[in-house]
Write an enzyme that holds these catalytic residues in place. Structure first.
Site, mmCIF file in Angstrom:
data_model
loop_
_atom_site.group_PDB
_atom_site.id
_atom_site.type_symbol
_atom_site.label_atom_id
_atom_site.label_comp_id
_atom_site.label_asym_id
_atom_site.label_seq_id
_atom_site.Cartn_x
_atom_site.Cartn_y
_atom_site.Cartn_z
ATOM 1 N N GLU A 553 47.375 26.583 3.946
ATOM 2 C CA GLU A 553 48.369 26.183 4.946
ATOM 3 C C GLU A 553 49.525 25.431 4.295
ATOM 4 O O GLU A 553 50.682 25.567 4.651
ATOM 5 C CB GLU A 553 47.693 25.284 5.980
ATOM 6 N N VAL A 557 46.525 28.266 -3.300
ATOM 7 C CA VAL A 557 45.185 27.879 -3.754
ATOM 8 C C VAL A 557 44.986 28.557 -5.104
ATOM 9 O O VAL A 557 45.237 29.752 -5.240
ATOM 10 C CB VAL A 557 44.092 28.329 -2.762
ATOM 11 N N ASP A 668 35.960 24.551 13.775
ATOM 12 C CA ASP A 668 36.476 25.854 13.331
ATOM 13 C C ASP A 668 35.470 26.517 12.404
ATOM 14 O O ASP A 668 35.812 27.059 11.362
ATOM 15 C CB ASP A 668 37.823 25.670 12.624
HETATM 16 O O1 ACK Z 1 38.536 34.813 0.286
HETATM 17 P P1 ACK Z 1 39.135 34.058 -0.838
HETATM 18 O O2 ACK Z 1 39.124 34.604 -2.188
HETATM 19 O O3 ACK Z 1 38.515 32.586 -0.839
HETATM 20 O O4 ACK Z 1 40.584 33.610 -0.389
HETATM 21 C C1 ACK Z 1 40.674 32.319 0.083
HETATM 22 C C2 ACK Z 1 41.835 31.588 -0.541
HETATM 23 O O5 ACK Z 1 41.335 30.734 -1.531
HETATM 24 C C3 ACK Z 1 42.621 30.753 0.481
HETATM 25 O O6 ACK Z 1 41.791 29.782 1.067
HETATM 26 C C4 ACK Z 1 39.952 30.928 -1.713
HETATM 27 N N1 ACK Z 1 39.326 29.625 -1.913
HETATM 28 C C5 ACK Z 1 39.529 28.500 -1.225
HETATM 29 N N2 ACK Z 1 38.749 27.510 -1.718
HETATM 30 C C6 ACK Z 1 38.071 28.039 -2.752
HETATM 31 C C7 ACK Z 1 37.109 27.512 -3.652
HETATM 32 N N3 ACK Z 1 36.660 26.260 -3.582
HETATM 33 N N4 ACK Z 1 36.601 28.338 -4.594
HETATM 34 C C8 ACK Z 1 37.018 29.619 -4.640
HETATM 35 N N5 ACK Z 1 37.928 30.167 -3.814
HETATM 36 C C9 ACK Z 1 38.441 29.378 -2.878
HETATM 37 C C10 ACK Z 1 39.442 31.603 -0.486
#
Ligand code: ACK
Length: 869
Positions: A553, A557, A668
Site C-alpha cells: 500500500e 515490497v 482482514d
Molecule cells: O504473493 P506474493 O509473492 O507475496 O506477493 C506479495 C507481495 O509481497 C506484496 O505483499 C510478498 N510478500 C509480502 N511479505 C512477504 C514476506 N515476508 N516474505 C515474502 N514475500 C512477501 C507477497
C-alpha cells in the site's frame, strides 16, 4: 542266404540223426540271445512212399563255452532249445507253382553265463532246407534324457528283467537328483528317475546346456533360462551367474540377483512442521526417487541452534520421538520435551537398503522451527485461608515449572455437584477470596496459571466448605438472603480487588469480556514512541536489498538479506515507504510494525525491526519463500495431501488463537494475507491500522461508509461493524474454504451485493471438491449466523489437532456437487419460516406447536438455540 541253404531230405530212411553245427558265436556280453530261423519243410503227406519214416520237425540246441573248442563237443552235451515245427509246409504242387513257403521262427535263450556259444540243428528224418539263421541280442540305445546321458545298454538275461542304469549329467549340467532309467528286456527305456539341470550361467536348449551370452545371466541351476541383466546392471562376460551394478547403483546382500540395482533415495519433500509449545510435529512427502526400492524409511536428526551464533549442536537424549527417531516407516514424527523458545533444525533423511553403501549420496530436507514457550505446569499446592459463612480464602504456590513470567492465575470454582454453573476469577496474586457463597456448602476450586505461552493445565480439584449458618441468620436468610446468594450467573461487582477479574459462566457461556493484552498503537500520543517500544531499530547498512517482489500500500515490497552483528546473514522481506509520504502515511506505515512487534508466535509473521533513522523508511520481516497463500495454492492446484492442507490450516488457526488471546481482532483474515514459507508453514500477516479501510483491494465500501472485504467478513461486521474474534472466526472459515479449494475465489463471480443477500438469507458456500466432511462441517460452524455459536479459535486448534492425529477421520468426503451453487445451511432454515408453527408444519410436526409455545420456544430465533439435550 537262399543260395547257401543247408538241406536234408532223407525221409525214406529209418533212424535219421543228422547234425548241423555253427561255428563259435560270441555273445558280445549279452546274456539273452535271440535266434531267428528261416526254413522250408516238406509236407509228409505229399510224399508217396515215405509216410512211415517222414518227420515234420527238427530240433535246435546250444552249448556255451568261453572259447572255440566246440569241435570236440559230444552231441549229448548240447542243451535243447526247442523242437521246431513249420507253420507252413509245402507239397509237390507248390513246387510246381514255384511257391516257396518260407517259415520264420524265433527262439531265445538265456541267461547265458559264458562268452559265447554254439548252435546245433538236429534232423531226425524231415525234408528241410535251412535258409537263414540270424543270431542277435537286444539293447536299449544310448539316449539323453533330462540332461543325463544313458549309454547303450544290453538288456538283461531274464525276459521280464528291468536293468537299472545310472545316467551321467551332460556338459555344464549338475545333478539335481541322481538320474536313472530302466532298460527293459525288449530294449526300451522305462521309468526315468531324477534329473540334471544346466548349471548357473548356462541354459537348456535342445537337450544341451548353452552358455548365457554377455548381457544375460543365470543365477542358479534352478532358473529355467538366461535372463537379461535387470535394470542398472550389466555383464560383459559369457556364462555370467549375476550382473554387476552400474556406477552409483547397489545391491543389498539379501537382494536377489534378479532384482534391479538400486540407489539411495532422494530427499523427502514438502516437510511441514506444527509446533505445539515444546512439541514439534513434522510431516513430509516421500522422496520423488525412492532409488528403486520399497524399503524406504526415515531418520530424524535433531540440532539445537543458537539464534546468536547460528551454531548448532546435537539435541541430546532428553528429546522424545514418537513413534521413534530412526527407521520411521510413516511420513510423520512427533518430537517432545524440546526446550522452550529454542531454535531447532530437524533434518529428515530418507534411507533405504543401500544407503549404507553410498554414504556420500545421503540427502535430507531440513526444517527450522522455533519452539513456543511452554505453558506453566499446574499449581500443585493450595491452602485454605479464612473461611466464613459466605466466603473462602485460598492461597497457593507458584507452579513448579512456570516456564516464563506468570501473568495471572485463573481460579475456577463451583458448588459441589453443580459443575455446569461456575465462576472464574482472575488474579495476579497467589491469593483470592471467593465470596457470595452459600453457607455450609462445599465448593470445588481449580487454579491454573497463564504466561505469554498461554494457560497451563488446571490443578487438581480442591474442596472446601463454608461455615454453617446459626439459627437466627438462617431465618433471615430464608426471608432476604436467597436472591443475593444465588446470583451466581450474574456479573458481580461487589468488593472486587482491582487486580482481580471475575467472570461467571453458565453452561459454558461467558458473561464478561476477556483480558486485553494487545496495546493499540493509537493509544500512544507519539507514534514514534510506539514503534520503538515494540520494534528494534536496524541500521540501514545491515540490509541488502536484492529484488522487488511486490507492491504494498505504501511502497514496494522487496526481498533481501539482513546481517546483524554477531549473527549469520539471513533472508528477509523489506516493506518500503515510498518517497514523498505524508506524516499520516508514515504513521500508518509504521503502525503495522508497532502491532507486529507485539507478537511472538511461529504462525505470525515475525518482525525483525524497522529502519526509521534513514530513508527510505523500511519494515523488515522474516522472508516467506512461497509468498502469499492464495497465489501459492492457485499455482499448486491439487498438489497437496489433505494432511498438508490441514497442516496449513492448523498453522493459521494457531496464529489466530494467539491473536485473539492477545485481544487483537484482525478484520482482514484471508488467504491473500497469509504468507507461506518453504516448509509450508503458514503465518498470519498484514496488520495495518487503516488496513481494512484502504489497503485491501478486496475491501468495498458499505452503505455505512466503511470499506470491508465483503466475501470474508461476518454478516454482523458488515451490517453494524461488529468486528470481534468471532467475526475473525467467520473469516477463518472462508480461509479454510479457500485452502481446501486451492485458492478459488469465494462466491466466485457473484457481486458483493448478491453475496451479502445470499448469506443473510442463510445460504453458504458449498463444500469444495474432495473436502473431508469434518472440515466442511467446521467451515459451516464458523459461518453460524449467531456469532456466539461459532467455535472459538482454541476449539478449532484442538479439532484440527485431533484430525491430524487421527487422519482416518479425514477419509469421509462430502458428496460435493461440482456446481457453484450456494447451499442453504441455516440450522433449521430459520429464514425460510416466519413462525415456529409454520416450520413445524413444514417438517410434519405441527402437532407439537403447542408444546414448543408452552416451553418458551415461540420464535424461530429461540428455536435456533435448542441444543441436543
Ligand atoms: O504473493 P506474493 O509473492 O507475496 O506477493 C506479495 C507481495 O509481497 C506484496 O505483499 C510478498 N510478500 C509480502 N511479505 C512477504 C514476506 N515476508 N516474505 C515474502 N514475500 C512477501 C507477497
Amino acid at each position: 542266404a537262399p543260395i547257401h541253404t543247408y538241406q536234408v531230405c532223407k525221409v525214406m530212411e529209418q533212424n535219421q540223426n543228422n547234425w548241423l553245427l555253427t561255428s563259435w558265436i560270441s555273445n558280445e556280453g549279452a546274456s539273452r540271445i535271440f535266434i531267428e530261423l528261416k526254413f522250408t519243410l516238406r509236407d509228409c503227406n505229399s510224399l508217396p512212399g515215405g509216410l512211415g519214416t517222414c518227420k515234420e520237425t527238427f530240433n535246435m540246441y546250444y552249448f556255451e563255452s568261453d572259447d572255440e573248442d566246440g569241435r570236440n563237443i559230444k552231441e549229448n552235451q548240447y542243451i535243447k532249445i526247442d523242437t521246431i515245427a513249420a507253420d507252413e509246409s509245402f507239397t509237390e504242387l507248390d513246387l510246381g507253382d514255384r511257391v516257396m513257403k518260407l517259415n520264420t521262427e524265433v527262439r531265445d535263450v538265456g541267461p547265458l553265463t559264458k562268452k559265447g556259444f554254439y548252435l546245433a540243428f538236429q534232423d531226425v528224418g524231415a525234408c528241410i532246407a535251412l535258409v537263414s539263421v540270424r543270431v542277435y541280442y537286444k539293447k536299449c540305445p544310448s539316449v539323453i534324457h533330462n540332461l543325463a546321458h544313458f549309454p547303450d545298454t544290453i538288456t538283461g538275461g531274464d525276459s521280464s528283467q528291468l536293468l537299472e542304469v545310472s545316467g551321467v549329467c551332460i556338459n555344464h549340467s549338475v545333478t539335481e537328483e541322481a538320474p536313472k532309467m530302466h532298460c527293459s528286456a525288449e530294449g526300451e527305456w522305462l521309468v526315468p528317475i531324477g534329473k540334471c539341470l544346466c548349471k548357473a550361467g548356462y541354459e537348456e536348449k535342445n537337450n544341451t546346456c548353452q552358455v548365457c551370452r554377455p548381457g544375460f545371466f543365470k543365477a542358479s541351476p534352478h532358473s529355467p533360462s538366461c535372463s537379461k541383466c535387470p535394470p542398472h546392471s550389466y555383464t560383459l562376460d559369457e556364462a555370467s551367474t549375476s550382473c554387476l551394478c552400474e556406477e552409483d547403483y547397489f545391491r543389498k546382500e539379501s537382494d536377489p540377483p534378479t532384482m534391479a540395482c538400486t540407489r539411495p533415495p532422494s530427499a523427502p519433500r514438502s516437510a511441514i512442521s506444527n509446533i505445539n509449545e515444546t512439541s514439534v510435529f513434522l510431516e513430509w512427502i516421500p522422496p520423488a526417487d525412492t532409488g528403486g526400492r520399497k524399503d524406504v524409511s526415515y531418520y530424524i536428526a535433531c540440532k539445537k541452534c543458537s539464534s546468536h551464533s547460528g551454531l548448532c549442536e546435537a539435541c541430546g537424549s532428553h528429546v522424545r520421538y514418537l513413534p521413534q527417531q530412526t527407521d520411521l516407516k510413516n511420513t510423520s514424527v512427533m518430537m517432545m520435551d524440546l526446550l522452550a523458545h529454542t531454535n531447532y533444525t530437524f533434518e529428515i533423511e530418507a534411507v533405504n537398503g543401500v544407503s549404507d553403501q553410498n554414504p556420500g549420496a545421503r540427502q535430507f530436507v531440513s526444517v527450522n522451527v522455533t519452539t513456543n514457550q511452554a505453558a506453566p505446569s499446574p499449581v500443585s499446592t493450595v491452602k485454605k485461608g479464612k473461611i466464613t459463612k459466605n466466603s473462602i480464602s485460598l492461597s497457593w504456590q507458584e507452579p513448579d515449572r512456570p516456564n516464563g513470567i506468570i501473568l495471572e492465575y485463573e481460579i475456577k470454582y463451583f458448588e459441589k455437584d453443580q459443575e455446569t454453573s461456575y465462576t472464574i476469577i482472575k488474579s495476579k496474586e497467589t491469593t483470592i477470596t471467593a465470596d457470595g457463597l452459600k453457607p455450609g456448602s462445599a465448593y470445588v476450586f481449580q487454579i491454573r496459571a497463564r504466561t505469554a505461552a498461554g494457560y497451563g493445565g488446571f490443578s487438581q480439584r480442591f474442596e472446601f466448605e463454608t461455615s454453617p449458618l446459626d439459627k437466627n441468620t438462617l431465618l433471615l436468610w430464608l426471608f432476604f438472603g436467597f436472591f443475593s446468594f444465588s446470583r451466581r450467573c450474574g456479573y458481580s461487582k461487589a468488593k472486587q480487588d482491582p487486580e482481580e477479574e471475575k467472570m461467571h459462566f453458565h453452561n459454558g457461556h461467558i458473561k464478561l469480556p476477556g483480558v486485553r493484552t494487545y496495546v493499540d498503537p493509537h493509544t500512544y500520543e507519539d507514534p514514534n514512541q510506539a514503534v520503538h517500544e515494540f520494534a528494534k531499530e536496524i541500521e540501514a547498512s545491515c540490509i541488502t536489498i536484492e529484488r522487488v517482489i511486490g507492491a504494498g500500500e505504501f511502497g514496494e515490497v522487496c526481498s533481501g538479506r539482513l546481517k546483524l552483528q554477531g549473527k549469520r546473514e539471513f533472508p528477509v522481506a523489506i516493506k518500503t515507504l515510498k518517497v514523498g509520504y505524508t506524516e499520516k502515511q508514515r504513521r500508518d506505515f509504521l503502525g503495522e510494525a508497532s502491532i507486529m512487534g507485539q507478537f511472538d508466535h511461529p504462525n505470525i509473521i515475525h518482525l525483525e525491526g524497522v529502519i526509521t533513522k534513514s530513508k527510505p523508511v523500511m519494515i523488515v520481516t522474516e522472508y516467506m519463500e512461497n509468498g502469499s497463500l492464495d497465489t501459492f495454492l492457485k499455482k499448486n492446484d491439487g498438489q497437496f495431501t489433505v494432511i498438508q492442507l490441514v497442516g496449513m490450516l492448523r498453522g493459521i488457526v494457531s496464529g489466530m488463537k494467539y491473536l485473539s488471546d492477545m485481544g487483537y481482532v484482525h478484520r482482514d483474515l484471508a488467504a491473500r494475507n497469509i504468507l507461506i514459507n518453504s516448509n509450508l508453514v503458514c503465518k498470519v500477516s498484514d496488520f495495518g491500522l487503516s488496513r481494512v479501510l484502504e489497503d485491501d483491494p478486496e475491501a468495498a465500501y458499505t452503505t455505512r461508509g466503511g470499506k470491508i472485504p465483503i466475501r470474508w467478513t461476518a454478516p454482523e461486521a458488515i451490517a453494524f461493524r461488529k468486528f470481534t474474534s468471532a467475526s475473525d472466526v467467520w473469516s477463518y472459515g472462508i480461509v479454510m474454504w479457500e485452502v481446501m479449494s486451492y485458492g478459488e475465489r469465494p462466491y466466485w463471480e457473484m457481486t458483493n451485493q448478491d453475496v451479502i443477500k445470499a448469506v443473510e438469507e442463510g445460504y453458504r458456500l458449498p463444500s469444495p471438491m474432495d473436502c473431508p466432511a469434518a472440515l466442511y462441517q467446521l467451515m459451516l460452524d464458523c459461518w453460524q449466523k449467531d456469532r456466539n455459536s461459532r467455535p472459538k479459535f482454541d476449539e478449532i486448534v484442538s479439532m484440527l489437532d485431533k484430525l491430524i492425529r487421527n487422519p482416518s477421520n479425514l477419509k469421509t468426503l462430502v458428496n460435493a456437487s461440482t456446481s457453484n451453487l450456494l447451499v442453504e445451511h441455516s440450522p433449521i432454515g430459520s429464514s425460510a419460516y416466519r413462525s415456529v408453527g409454520e416450520w413445524l408444519e413444514a417438517i410434519k410436526m405441527g402437532r407439537y406447536t403447542e408444546i414448543f409455545m408452552e416451553n418458551g420456544y415461540s420464535s424461530m430465533d429461540a428455536v435456533a438455540q435448542v441444543t441436543l439435550e
